[in-house]
Design a protein around this motif. Sequence first.
Motif, PDB file in Angstrom:
ATOM      1  N   UNK A 142       0.833  -1.205   0.000  1.00 22.86           N
ATOM      2  CA  UNK A 142       0.000   0.000   0.000  1.00 22.86           C
ATOM      3  C   UNK A 142       0.866   1.253   0.000  1.00 22.86           C
ATOM      4  N   UNK A 143       1.898   1.272   0.823  1.00 26.93           N
ATOM      5  CA  UNK A 143       2.794   2.431   0.887  1.00 26.93           C
ATOM      6  C   UNK A 143       3.539   2.619  -0.429  1.00 26.93           C
ATOM      7  N   UNK A 144       3.992   1.528  -1.028  1.00 26.02           N
ATOM      8  CA  UNK A 144       4.701   1.618  -2.312  1.00 26.02           C
ATOM      9  C   UNK A 144       3.797   2.185  -3.400  1.00 26.02           C
ATOM     10  N   UNK A 145       2.557   1.715  -3.465  1.00 25.34           N
ATOM     11  CA  UNK A 145       1.620   2.212  -4.480  1.00 25.34           C
ATOM     12  C   UNK A 145       1.269   3.674  -4.213  1.00 25.34           C
ATOM     13  N   UNK A 146       1.052   4.019  -2.960  1.00 24.94           N
ATOM     14  CA  UNK A 146       0.709   5.401  -2.606  1.00 24.94           C
ATOM     15  C   UNK A 146       1.823   6.362  -2.981  1.00 24.94           C
ATOM     16  N   UNK A 147       3.065   5.893  -2.923  1.00 23.45           N
ATOM     17  CA  UNK A 147       4.202   6.771  -3.215  1.00 23.45           C
ATOM     18  C   UNK A 147       4.215   7.247  -4.668  1.00 23.45           C
ATOM     19  N   UNK A 148       3.401   6.638  -5.520  1.00 27.71           N
ATOM     20  CA  UNK A 148       3.280   7.099  -6.907  1.00 27.71           C
ATOM     21  C   UNK A 148       2.444   8.379  -6.995  1.00 27.71           C
ATOM     22  N   UNK A 149       1.652   8.667  -5.943  1.00 23.57           N
ATOM     23  CA  UNK A 149       0.691   9.767  -5.993  1.00 23.57           C
ATOM     24  C   UNK A 149       0.914  10.826  -4.920  1.00 23.57           C
ATOM     25  N   UNK A 150       1.587  10.448  -3.849  1.00 28.20           N
ATOM     26  CA  UNK A 150       1.796  11.348  -2.724  1.00 28.20           C
ATOM     27  C   UNK A 150       3.091  10.923  -2.039  1.00 28.20           C
ATOM     28  N   UNK A 151       3.756  11.854  -1.398  1.00 30.59           N
ATOM     29  CA  UNK A 151       4.978  11.497  -0.676  1.00 30.59           C
ATOM     30  C   UNK A 151       4.588  10.694   0.559  1.00 30.59           C
ATOM     31  N   UNK A 152       5.155   9.517   0.695  1.00 35.03           N
ATOM     32  CA  UNK A 152       4.842   8.608   1.799  1.00 35.03           C
ATOM     33  C   UNK A 152       5.940   8.688   2.838  1.00 35.03           C
ATOM     34  N   UNK A 153       5.528   8.837   4.085  1.00 28.30           N
ATOM     35  CA  UNK A 153       6.481   8.794   5.189  1.00 28.30           C
ATOM     36  C   UNK A 153       6.074   7.640   6.098  1.00 28.30           C
ATOM     37  N   UNK A 154       6.972   6.681   6.268  1.00 24.15           N
ATOM     38  CA  UNK A 154       6.702   5.568   7.178  1.00 24.15           C
ATOM     39  C   UNK A 154       7.004   6.043   8.595  1.00 24.15           C
ATOM     40  N   UNK A 155       6.054   5.848   9.500  1.00 24.06           N
ATOM     41  CA  UNK A 155       6.196   6.399  10.847  1.00 24.06           C
ATOM     42  C   UNK A 155       7.243   5.670  11.683  1.00 24.06           C
ATOM     43  N   UNK A 156       7.642   4.506  11.243  1.00 27.48           N
ATOM     44  CA  UNK A 156       8.779   3.807  11.845  1.00 27.48           C
ATOM     45  C   UNK A 156       9.364   2.885  10.793  1.00 27.48           C
ATOM     46  N   UNK A 157      10.592   2.473  10.987  1.00 25.22           N
ATOM     47  CA  UNK A 157      11.250   1.579  10.043  1.00 25.22           C
ATOM     48  C   UNK A 157      10.886   0.140  10.389  1.00 25.22           C
ATOM     49  N   UNK A 158      10.139  -0.515   9.507  1.00 24.36           N
ATOM     50  CA  UNK A 158       9.731  -1.890   9.801  1.00 24.36           C
ATOM     51  C   UNK A 158      10.900  -2.854   9.658  1.00 24.36           C
TER      52      UNK A 158
END
Length: 111
Positions: free
Chosen positions: A68-84
């Motif tokens: 989901x985060x990878x796909x979203x990054x195509x449309x908006x800047x994604x910031x992961x709230x912690x490093x998984x």
Amino acid sequence: MSHRSKEFAAVLQETKQLLRQLMNVPENFEILFMQGGGTGQFAAIPMNIKGDHEFADYIVTGAWSCKAADEASKYIRVKKVFTPNKPYVSIPAQDQWDHDKVSSACELKAK
């Protein structure tokens, strides 16, 4: 039953009305039934929540939220709230998250 038939139109209208009542959806909101499944929403959600914001926070807890985060990054800047860390077995305490209060959203995909 054809999706253009009067019978289907009646079923659709009743379904929308019941959903509106159940979820308390105001009359000035439209209810849409769309195909695409969960992964289709990985793109639709960031495109709809972006507004004037430049980024959204994502809580990556596993493979699906990573997608989901990878796909979203195509449309908006994604910031992961912690490093998984793999394997995905734990989530840090919320006070350890780097959550931005001005992000357009904070998305958590539960397993």
